[in-house]
Design an enzyme around this catalytic site. Structure first.
Site, short mmCIF file in Angstrom:
data_model
loop_
_atom_site.label_atom_id
_atom_site.label_comp_id
_atom_site.label_asym_id
_atom_site.label_seq_id
_atom_site.Cartn_x
_atom_site.Cartn_y
_atom_site.Cartn_z
N LYS A 166 0.84 -1.20 0.00
CA LYS A 166 0.00 0.00 0.00
C LYS A 166 0.88 1.25 0.00
O LYS A 166 1.74 1.43 0.87
CB LYS A 166 -0.90 0.03 1.24
CG LYS A 166 -1.83 1.26 1.27
CD LYS A 166 -2.50 1.44 2.62
CE LYS A 166 -3.58 0.43 2.85
NZ LYS A 166 -4.35 0.72 4.09
N ASP A 190 -13.99 0.74 10.11
CA ASP A 190 -14.28 0.68 8.67
C ASP A 190 -14.48 -0.77 8.22
O ASP A 190 -13.89 -1.23 7.23
CB ASP A 190 -13.13 1.32 7.87
CG ASP A 190 -13.59 1.74 6.47
OD1 ASP A 190 -14.81 1.83 6.25
OD2 ASP A 190 -12.71 1.96 5.61
#
Length: 429
Positions: free
Chosen positions: A159, A252
């Site tokens: 990422k 999330d």
């Protein structure tokens, strides 16, 4: 801690051997003094021509003295050797302790974040650009994710953190994932923080995310697999919510943040928004963040974040797995439609069949479907007060999985037996 215990044990053994040596030396001195006193009045050596005659008692004392002298020499040698080892152990321990206060650089493991490898930017670029072009996997709350290959040949997910999110998300995600390990948490291998760029290197999950698997047109997630995914997700949430340092709220939880390995084992990912709260704490945040369709209404309205906020998101995910609703990023309208329909089914206003994913209707174990549906409806209660605890959720999911596994196995065996009977009948005809 284990090293400290080992060092302490070595020092204790050394001290004991020193005390034993001191007692031995004392006994030696006592024997020598008594031997000297005992032989003092005697004429121990008598000349007889060319020979010197020695009394038996004196000869015995000399033999004893010789053996004792050899013993003392061996004892002193061992003492010096043990002392040298002890000094070396102490020095190494001190060195390790002093190194613990520093962040190790290139090609080494960072002691600041336990067990994490610090990659150089060159290593990251080489891993991402192993093919002719970069392979884009998706995006998280704070960056884009690419497929990478390490020199060992291992596939990883890398990422690249957005510069706007660097101040908080990167540090928070590394901090959280360096402290927590669970079979259903995506594993963080290392990180890179160099030349204004920040990267996180994760294990690679070959089957993508749960949304992609739920939306596939060529195949459907089996009922048993769906129940196991829910049970495992409840397991990792129970682990996070009961962490010794405090309740870790993911903030999330959604289909796209649940990754699947090659064996369809779920891994909760993307800790960029995670927060740690004290147990039973309610915290008010000025920055309400997450994915709107999965967010706790209390969190949206009053900015109040609690452990129950994750319970709400889990309930929405459960309803999506039960119904097979073809949505990736829920908005409030779609979420309300989904939750209302689930509540109507539980209350008897609508038939159960309307909520079952038609692709797995024949495989569903009805009693377990109803059990999960009822728990999911409780999870999406508007008020956090009416939601079950993660402990209760896990226990019910585990119960459903155990029953589904037994019933599914029995059903497969029955189907196999029926096939054998049908085949035999065909042969008879």
């Amino acid at each position: 801690m284990a090293e400290s215990s080992l060092n302490l044990s070595s020092l204790i053994d050394l001290a004991a051997s020193n005390r034993s040596m001191e007692r031995g030396l004392s006994r030696l001195i006592l024997v020598l003094v008594m031997a000297v006193l005992g032989c003092k009045a005697d004429r121990d050596f008598v000349a007889d021509g060319e020979y010197i005659m020695v009394r038996r008692s004196t000869f015995a004392v000399l033999i004893v003295f010789a053996f004792l002298a050899i013993g003392v020499a061996i004892g002193i040698t061992r003492y010096l050797r043990n002392k040298k080892k002890a000094n070396k152990t102490t020095t190494e321990s001190s060195l390790k302790l002093s190194q613990g206060n520093y962040r190790v650089h290139k090609g080494e493991v960072s002691s600041k974040w336990s067990g994490l490898y610090k990659f150089t930017k060159e290593e990251i670029e080489r891993a991402i650009n192993y093919a002719s072009s970069r392979i884009y996997l998706g995006s998280g709350s704070a960056g884009q994710v690419y497929q990478g290959v390490l020199p060992s040949g291992q596939l990883v997910a890398i990422k690249h953190i957005h510069k706007t999110a660097m101040s908080g998300s990167f540090m928070r995600e590394v901090e959280q994932l360096s402290k927590v390990r669970h079979p259903n948490l995506v594993c963080l291998f290392g990180y890179c923080d160099e030349e204004g760029d920040q990267y996180l290197v994760y294990e690679y999950c070959a089957n993508g995310n749960l949304a992609q698997n739920l939306l596939r047109s060529d195949s459907a997630l089996p009922w048993e697999t769906r129940v196991k995914i829910l049970r495992d997700c409840a397991s990792v949430l129970r682990f996070l919510h009961t962490h010794p340092d405090g309740c870790i709220v993911h903030r999330d939880i959604k289909l796209t943040n649940i990754l699947l390995t090659e064996d369809k084992v779920p891994k909760l990912a993307d800790f960029g928004l995670a927060k740690m709260l004290e147990m039973e704490e309610t915290k008010v945040f000025t920055d309400v963040r997450g994915t709107i369709g999965y967010m706790d209404p209390e969190y949206i309205t009053h900015s109040k974040l609690t452990c129950a906020s994750d319970i709400y998101s889990f309930g929405v995910v459960a309803l999506q797995l039960l119904s097979g609703r073809k949505v990736i990023e829920l908005d409030i309208v779609a979420r309300d439609s989904l939750t209302k329909k689930a509540k109507d089914v539980v209350s008897g206003k609508k038939p159960l069949e309307e909520f079952i994913d038609p692709r797995v209707r024949d495989d569903v174990v009805i009693e377990d479907f109803v059990l999960i549906l009822k728990i999911a409806v409780l999870c999406v209660a508007s008020s956090s007060v009416g939601r079950p605890t993660i402990k209760d959720v896990f226990e019910e999911m585990d119960k459903a999985l155990r029953n589904t596994t037994i019933k599914t196995k029995a059903r497969k065996e029955m189907n196999a037996a029926n096939l054998v009977i049908q085949y035999a009948e065909v042969l008879d005809v």
